[in-house]
Write a protein that holds these residues in place. Structure first.
Motif, short mmCIF file in Angstrom:
data_model
loop_
_atom_site.label_atom_id
_atom_site.label_comp_id
_atom_site.label_asym_id
_atom_site.label_seq_id
_atom_site.Cartn_x
_atom_site.Cartn_y
_atom_site.Cartn_z
N LEU A 79 25.44 -47.98 50.22
CA LEU A 79 24.97 -46.62 49.93
C LEU A 79 23.59 -46.73 49.31
N LYS A 80 22.70 -45.87 49.74
CA LYS A 80 21.36 -45.80 49.16
C LYS A 80 21.09 -44.34 48.84
N PHE A 81 20.70 -44.06 47.61
CA PHE A 81 20.49 -42.70 47.14
C PHE A 81 19.01 -42.41 46.98
N SER A 82 18.60 -41.21 47.39
CA SER A 82 17.24 -40.76 47.11
C SER A 82 17.31 -39.91 45.84
N PRO A 83 16.19 -39.70 45.17
CA PRO A 83 16.22 -38.87 43.96
C PRO A 83 16.48 -37.39 44.26
N ARG A 84 16.46 -36.98 45.52
CA ARG A 84 16.55 -35.56 45.87
C ARG A 84 17.90 -35.12 46.44
N GLY A 85 18.95 -35.91 46.27
CA GLY A 85 20.28 -35.48 46.70
C GLY A 85 20.69 -35.92 48.09
N ILE A 86 19.86 -36.69 48.78
CA ILE A 86 20.19 -37.23 50.10
C ILE A 86 20.56 -38.70 49.93
N ALA A 87 21.55 -39.15 50.68
CA ALA A 87 21.96 -40.56 50.62
C ALA A 87 22.13 -41.11 52.02
N LEU A 88 22.06 -42.43 52.13
CA LEU A 88 22.38 -43.15 53.36
C LEU A 88 23.71 -43.84 53.16
N PHE A 89 24.60 -43.68 54.12
CA PHE A 89 25.93 -44.28 54.07
C PHE A 89 26.04 -45.17 55.30
N SER A 90 26.10 -46.48 55.10
CA SER A 90 26.01 -47.40 56.23
C SER A 90 27.35 -47.58 56.93
N ALA A 91 27.25 -48.04 58.15
CA ALA A 91 28.42 -48.46 58.92
C ALA A 91 28.82 -49.85 58.44
N ASP A 92 29.96 -50.34 58.93
CA ASP A 92 30.39 -51.70 58.60
C ASP A 92 29.43 -52.72 59.19
N SER A 93 29.21 -53.80 58.46
CA SER A 93 28.40 -54.90 58.94
C SER A 93 29.15 -56.20 58.66
N ARG A 94 29.09 -57.11 59.60
CA ARG A 94 29.68 -58.44 59.39
C ARG A 94 28.79 -59.29 58.50
N ASP A 95 27.52 -59.00 58.50
CA ASP A 95 26.56 -59.77 57.71
C ASP A 95 26.42 -59.15 56.33
N SER A 96 26.28 -60.00 55.33
CA SER A 96 26.09 -59.47 53.98
C SER A 96 24.75 -58.72 53.95
#
Length: 179
Positions: A79-96
């Motif tokens: 998860l990556k959050f922006s200061p303005r209320g939008i976030a990125l939610f990633s799919a599954d990854s096999r790689d760290s």
């Protein structure tokens, strides 16, 4: 009595089925107006939520394939959050997750709201075609999600035990909703 029943059925149809409109750039990514939390973007401080780094979740899962085979896999999400209320939610990854591959992992855009150390994350599940609300608590080193709720009238609820740990991985690109 029939009028009341019809009114209730119309209400359930309107609020129980939320047809999302999708962006043109990213298939299956709903437009911002489809999210209830989009109306609260940029409202209020983010508290102890770190908007410079990513939060990573690790999990062991079993992937089932159509041919009947299955596989045990250790997966990562972030998860990556922006200061303005939008976030990125990633799919599954096999790689760290690392600073090198963080941009190459598929993500969906979602919205969040924070009040003190309580976090609400609203995202769209492509598989069940419904919006979810995750509730969590923000700590200095992690986010502990404890409840999942479907965003429909009288939506189902379930307990979560998802810990996303803050990692020293920077995501330096602006988070802008796709058109």
């Amino acid at each position: 009595m029939q009028a009341a029943t019809k009114y209730l059925l119309v209400l359930l149809c309107c609020y129980g089925c939320n047809p999302a409109k999708f962006t043109q750039m990213v298939p299956k990514q709903p437009v911002p107006d489809s999210y209830h939390l989009s109306r609260e973007v940029g409202s209020g401080p983010v508290g102890s939520l770190d908007t410079a780094h990513v939060y990573v979740f690790e999990n062991d899962v079993i992937w089932n394939y159509p041919n009947g085979n299955f596989e045990f896999v250790h997966t990562y999400k972030y998860l990556k959050f922006s200061p303005r209320g939008i976030a990125l939610f990633s799919a599954d990854s096999r790689d760290s997750i690392s600073s090198i591959n963080v941009v190459g992992i598929a993500v969906q855009y979602c919205f969040y709201k924070i009040a003190g150390d309580n976090l609400t994350l609203e995202f769209y599940d492509v598989l069940d075609r419904k919006f979810h609300l995750w509730y969590g608590k923000v700590y200095p080193d992690k986010i502990q999600f404890y409840k999942d709720k479907l965003r429909v009238f009288n939506g189902g609820r379930s307990k979560l035990d998802g810990k996303y740990y803050k990692k020293n991985i920077r995501y330096n690109w602006p988070i802008k909703w796709p058109e």
